[in-house]
Enzyme design. Sequence first.
Site, PDB file in Angstrom:
ATOM      1  N   GLY B 218       0.825  -1.279  -0.046  1.00 11.90           N
ATOM      2  CA  GLY B 218       0.145   0.026   0.201  1.00 11.90           C
ATOM      3  C   GLY B 218       0.825   1.240  -0.136  1.00 11.90           C
ATOM      4  O   GLY B 218       2.092   1.204  -0.131  1.00 11.90           O
ATOM      5  N   GLY B 220       2.226   4.978   1.226  1.00 11.30           N
ATOM      6  CA  GLY B 220       2.494   6.112   2.242  1.00 11.30           C
ATOM      7  C   GLY B 220       3.400   5.591   3.251  1.00 11.30           C
ATOM      8  O   GLY B 220       3.908   4.437   3.257  1.00 11.30           O
ATOM      9  N   TYR B 291       9.987   4.020   2.979  1.00 14.18           N
ATOM     10  CA  TYR B 291      10.061   3.911   4.503  1.00 14.18           C
ATOM     11  C   TYR B 291      10.697   2.212   4.528  1.00 14.18           C
ATOM     12  O   TYR B 291      10.257   1.344   4.075  1.00 14.18           O
ATOM     13  CB  TYR B 291       8.607   3.756   5.097  1.00 14.18           C
ATOM     14  CG  TYR B 291       8.191   5.183   4.829  1.00 14.18           C
ATOM     15  CD1 TYR B 291       8.217   6.116   5.634  1.00 14.18           C
ATOM     16  CD2 TYR B 291       7.330   5.290   3.812  1.00 14.18           C
ATOM     17  CE1 TYR B 291       7.612   7.377   5.651  1.00 14.18           C
ATOM     18  CE2 TYR B 291       6.528   6.535   3.612  1.00 14.18           C
ATOM     19  CZ  TYR B 291       6.781   7.497   4.513  1.00 14.18           C
ATOM     20  OH  TYR B 291       6.516   8.783   4.290  1.00 14.18           O
ATOM     21  N   ASP B 333       5.786 -10.643  -6.313  1.00 15.86           N
ATOM     22  CA  ASP B 333       4.784 -11.193  -7.158  1.00 15.86           C
ATOM     23  C   ASP B 333       5.066 -10.908  -8.536  1.00 15.86           C
ATOM     24  O   ASP B 333       4.624 -11.584  -9.641  1.00 15.86           O
ATOM     25  CB  ASP B 333       3.550 -10.796  -6.940  1.00 15.86           C
ATOM     26  CG  ASP B 333       3.499  -9.012  -7.051  1.00 15.86           C
ATOM     27  OD1 ASP B 333       4.365  -8.619  -6.315  1.00 15.86           O
ATOM     28  OD2 ASP B 333       2.902  -8.478  -8.034  1.00 15.86           O
TER      29      ASP B 333
END
Lengths: 178, 356, 834
Positions: B218, B220, B291, B333
Site C-alpha cells: 500500500g 504512504g 520507508y 509477485d
Amino acid sequence: MAKVVVDAMAMQRALTRITYEIIEHNKGIDGLVILGIKTRGVYLAQRIASRLKQLENADVPVGELDVTQYRDDIEHDSQDTDPQVTVSKIDFPVTDKKVILIDDVLYTGRTIRAAMSAIMDLGRPKQINLAVLVDRGHRELPIRADFVGKNIPSSQQERIKVSVSEIDGHDSVEIIER
Amino acid sequence: MAQRFLILEDGSIYPGQGFGAGATTTGEIVFNTSMLGYQEIVTNQIYHNQIIVFSQPIVGSIGIAHDAYESILPTAKGMVVRDVTDISKNRQRSLSLDQFLKQHNIPGISGIDTRHLIRQINQTGTIKGSIVDVADDHAFDQLHATVLTNQQVAQVATPRPYPNPNQGYNVVVIDFGLKHGILRQLSKRDCNVTVLPWDASAQDVINLDPDGVLLSTGPGSPLDLPESVLDMIRTIQERIPLFAIGLGHELFALANGSEITKLKLSHQGANHPIRKIITNEIIYAMESEEYVVDPDTINRDRLITTYLDLIDGSIQGLRHRDYPAFSVQFFPDGAPGPNDSVDIFDEFIEIMGTRE
Amino acid sequence: MATEIQKILIIGGGPTEIGHETELDAACVQIIQALKKYGIRSLLIDNNPFSAALEDVQPANMFIQAVTADNVQRIIEKEHPDAILATVGGVTAISVIQELQENGVLADNEVQTLGIPADAMMDINNPDRLNDVMRNVGMPVIASETVGTLDEAINVANKIGYPVIVKPIAPRIDTNRMLCETEADMISAVSRGLSWSRFKQCVIEQSIVGYKEIELVSMRDTMGTQVLVAGLENIDPIGIHSGDSMVVTPTLTLSNAEYEALRDTAFAINNQFRFTGVVHTHFALRADGESFYVTKVTPYNDRGTSLAATATGYPIAYVAASLYLNQKLTDVHLPDIYHFKQTALLEPSLDHVVVRIPLWPFEDVTNADQHLGTVMKSVGSTIGVGRSAEEAILKALRSSQFSPQDELPSMSNLTDTQIISQLIHPLSNRILVLLEALRRGYQVDELNELTKIDPFYFVKFKHILDIEEDIRMHPMTIDALHEGRYYGFGDGMIARMWQTDIDQVRQLGRNNQISPTYKGIEPSAGELQDLPTAYYSTFELENESEQLSDKTILVLGRGGNQLGPNASADYFTTEMLKQLRKSGYQTVIMNTNPNAGSLTATLSDKQIIDPVQLGDIMNVIGIEHPVKIFVPGNRHYLTRELRRRDYSISILPPDQEKRSELLNDHANIGLDLFVAEDHIVPILASDLRSDQGIATTLDQITLMRTPATLTDQQLDKILAHAKEYLGAHKRTGMVQMLYTTNGKQAPQFAGVRPTRLTTIAYLNKVTGINWVRMLVRQALGELDEDLIAKWAVDIYSDRRSQVRGTFPFKQLQLPDQLGLTTQEVGARISFETF
C-alpha cells in the site's frame, strides 16, 4: 513409473521452513544439537545446520547416526527385524541437550526408535525432536515427527525415493510404483 | 501535444509535452528504474500521491494489456518520461497508454531529461512537484501550498470486504492498497481469498477462520496508520500464519517493536541484488522502498532478518522468532520485476499446510 | 580444484570471418587482464595477425598457430596447462575442445575446461541434445529430428511439413539455420550441412520463421547466482540470421510477463548445464507472446555478449574471467574505472536505447546474393546510442553508410513491385526500403503483415520521416534544428536538407544554445552517482562529460568492421591508444563498433559512442579541445574537412595521402621500411603473391611470404635502391617499395606505396617490434637516435613466415575465386611451416 512430488525448489523451501520451525519451537538455538541419520539424513542435517548458522551466526553441532536397517526403497523379507545403530560419529555430549533428530523419510518408525535408543545410550538429552523431509504414513510404532517437510500419503506398494544433490546430483522426492 | 511543465519545489522547471490527462496535479516525485512494466507501475496504488519518473527511455510501446493491471482505478499523480509511444495492442485496438491515462485523469509529460531529473533528485532527496500548463509564480505558490494527504491507505484500499472464491486454503488479505499481483499469485495457488478493508479488526479476521492472513502492499507511511492496526497484527500473528508485503511488512515490523525510517531518497527498481540470508542465494525483485525498517531497532529476540539489499543495505525481510509470521519489503509477485522470489507464496502455502 | 589453477591455455578466435570479428579478441584481452590480476599465466593460441590479445602475452606464452585440435594437443602436451578456455574462441574453439574431450587428450593431461562443464560441452552445439535438455527442464521444443543421409532428411521433412529448417550438428563454422521452402532447397541445405558437421549429421526442424527473436545475456557463478545483463531484441523476425538483423537493447516490445518468463528459462538452462561465466540464450517468440522456444544457447563470448557489454557498461568478459576461477559474483572486484563499484551483481538498467545495424560485404564482393536469410552475410556492425528509439536508429543508420558525408542513400528509384518484393524477401538495404515504403504511404499494419516486424518500429520509422519532412519544410529554423538533433539527425544531413553547408547549421546551433549533452553509459540508469568512462551525445538539459585535460588526444575509430584494410584497423587503433597513454596523453576514442577492442574501457580515458561524422566529431572537440586528433588509416573527407578548420590531425600510418607512386601495376617483391627524419630503416623483404599464386595486379596481393626469394646480392641491391630513392623522395612513416623479378634478373623497381595496415600488423609479429607504437611516437616527436638504435631488425633473417588474407566467399556461397585486398575479411599468419 516415477513421479516427482517434491522438486529441488520445494525441497529447499521445506528445509528452510523446518529451520524456522526449529527456531520457533526451541525459542532459539541454545543447547541445540542436530543428529542426522545416515545416509541422506546427514546431508539434510548439515543443510539445516548451515541455515541456522546463516540466521543466528552460531554453529550448531551436527552428528551422524548410522542405523543398519532395511531401506524403505529396497525389497526386504522381514519387517520384524528392527534396525540397529552400528557406527556413529558424534563428537559432542548429548546430555542436557535439545536433540533434533533428522531423517529423510518417516515410515514405520522403527529406525527412529533405534536411533533414540542409541542416543539414550550416549547420554540423557533434555529433549529429542524429530524432523523428517517426508512423512509417508504406515507407522508401526507410536512415533510422530515434530517437523515435517511434506506429508506424502502413500500406499505400501509404492516406494519413496529421496535424492540429495550431495550424493545423487540433484534434489528431489519421487514416488515410484513397484 | 501541448507544451506542459514539470515544476519542482526547489524552483526547477522542466518543459515537456503533455500526454494523458490535461489535469494539473501535485505529488511527491519518485523515480523507478525498472526497464519494463510501465502499466504495472502506474496502476500500482503505492504511487498514490506520487508523480513517477520513468528511467526506461520509452513507455507506451505495448499499449495497455488486460493482464497487467495492478489496480483498476489507478491514482498516481502523473508520469514523467523521455518518450511515449501511442500504440494500442488490445483486440479492439482501442486503448493506448495515452487514452488510458486520460480516462483516469492522470497527466503525463514527455520529452523530459529524465536522467538529469533522477540525478537531481538524487542530490535533493524526495521532493514535491507539479505538472502544470504554465510554470509561473502562481503554479509554484500552489505547489508550495499543497499539503499531500497522509490518509492514502483509506483512499485507495477497499472500503468493504469482497471475496475471490476458490477451492484451496482460506486466506484473508488485509487491503492497504493492494497490487493485483498478490491476488493473482494466491489465485494461482487456489486460495479462497477474502479481502478485508485496512481497518479490519482481529475479530473480523478470526471470524472468517482463515488458514493464513496476508498484509498487503500500500501507499504512504506506516506511521500514519492508527495503533489499532498494529494491535490487530499482534493478535493475529500469535494464532494464524501471517505473510506481509511492502507496507504490510513495515506494519509487521512496527507491531513487533521495530522503528521505521523514511529514506532521504526512495528506491524503486528491480536491479538490486537481494541476499536471502538463510541460504545465501541472491535474488532480484521489484523493490519500492520509501520507508524502511531501521536495522538498529530490530528486537532480535522477536525478529530475524531474512533478506538484505546488497546495494543499499536495507532490510528486505523479517520473520518472527515465535510464530509462523514473516514479511518482505520487496514485491515477490513479479508484476513487474523478476519472478526470482515468487515461491515465497509457496512458502506461505506450505506454512498453512503444516497448521492443518 | 579451480583454485589451484596457475596456467590457462586460451584458445583464440582465429582470423576474422563472417560470424565473428574483433569481439572475440576484445573479450580475450579483458580475460587476460583479469587473469593477470589473479596471478595466473595465460597461454594463447591464435593465428590472427590483428589480435591485440597476442600483444598482451609474453612471447613464451604466445603460440602463433592455427586453432586446430592437433596444434592445441601439442601445446597441452608440451606446456601442461591446468585448464583450457574456449569461451573467446567462437565455434572453432568449442569444436576443438569437443574433439580433445572425445579423444581423451584433456582427461589424459588433466586439463579442465573452464566455463562450460565437460558434460555440457557436447550438448551446446547439438540442437538435438539441446532439445533433450529443454524437455528435462520442462520447456517446449520445436519438432525436429536428426538425419545423417539425404533420404532420411526427405522423409523427416515430409513428416514435419515444409518449410523446414536445416541445422548442421557441431558445425565447423558459424552457420546457424538454413530455411528451406521446398524439397530442392532442403536437399541442397542438407548436403552442405552434412559437409560442415563434424558428425556428418543435420537436424531438420519445424520452421518458426516470422517469430520474434529475443536474446538474453546472463552471468552465472559456480554457486548458481545469476545476473541478467541485457535483453536484445531482433527487429527482424526469425528467418533472418540474428547477426544480419537489426537489434535493439533494451527490449522495447515485450511485456514484463514475457520478459521475465524468458529470464526464468535462461536461468533454468544455465543451472541445468551448470555454466559459469557468460551465457547468450536465443529465443523465438510467437507474435502473440503466448509461447516461445529456445533456439540456441551459447555459453561463450560472441557478438551478442559484446553488444550487451557495450550497451550497458557491464564488463562481461572481465567478470566472466573471475567466475571461471570460482569467484562468486558477490565477491568479484572490478577495476576502479568501472563506476558501479558495488558489485558485479547490479542488474543493468538502461535509460538509453542502443540499435545495432549490420554492415555488408556487397560493395566489395559484388557478385554475392544480397538476400538476407538464415545464413549470416554481414561482416560487421555499427551501433547508435540515443535517448529515444528514433535517435538510436538514426545514429546507427548514419554510421552504417559507406558515404563519408553523413547522408542516407535514396531508395526513391525503386518500383512499387520492387518494394513489395524486397519487403517480403529483404535485401541488405532493408531498413532504407522500409523507410521508403512508409514514405509511399504503406500502412503500419500492412507492413507488419509483410515483414513480421513489430508495429512499434514502423511507428518510430514513420516518426523519423515526419521529422525529416518537418526539417525540410523549415530551413534554418531553430525549432527544426533542435528537433532534428534531438532525434538523431546529423548536422551533415540537416545541412543537405537545407541545401546549405554544415558550418551554417552549426552556427545556428551555437547561436541558440542547441548544444550536445553527453550522457553516461552506465548500468544504474542514473541511480548511482559515479560517472562512467563511456558516453553518447543527445540534446537535453544536462551534460555529464567534462573536458578531460589540456593534454588530450582524440582518436577517431574506424567504426564498424568492413572488408579490406578495415579488418586490421581496430588492432591498429588499440595499439595506438596504448602508446598515447604511455606517452602521457589522456585519450578520447570515438567509435561505433560494439565489437571493437578499441572501445574497451580500460584502454582509453573516455569512450564516445557516436557516429564518427564531421558534426559529431566537432561536438566532441568542442568539449575536449584535444591537442591533436589521430586518425588510424585515412578518411579523406573527414581529415580534409577537419584540417580546413585548423585542427591538428595525425593520420597513421602517415603519408596515406601521398598514396602510391607506381611505375607498374605488378610486383612480386616488397620491401617495407620505416622512414624517419634522418633514418631509413629496412624492416622486411618479402614475396608478394595472390591467394592463388602469381598476382598480376597490386590489388591481388593478399599473401606475403618471407624471406623473399632473393639472393643476398639482389637484396642488397634493392636495399641500396630503396635508401637512395627514399632519400630523394620525401616520405615519412612506413612505406613498401615494390619490385619485380623473375628470379635471376635484377629486381626492377615497380613503385612505392604506404605500408598497408594489414602488413604493419604482420611486421609487428615477425620482428617483435610494435611498429604502430613507433609510428605514434614518431607523430608525437618522440623518435630519437637512441630509440632507433634499439631496433634490432635483421633484414637478412631466414626465419620463415607468411601472412595471407582470408575471404568470405564460402559463407557468401560463392565459388572459390581470386580474392582482392579490398575483399579481405581477415588474415592468418604462420611461422616456419606453411
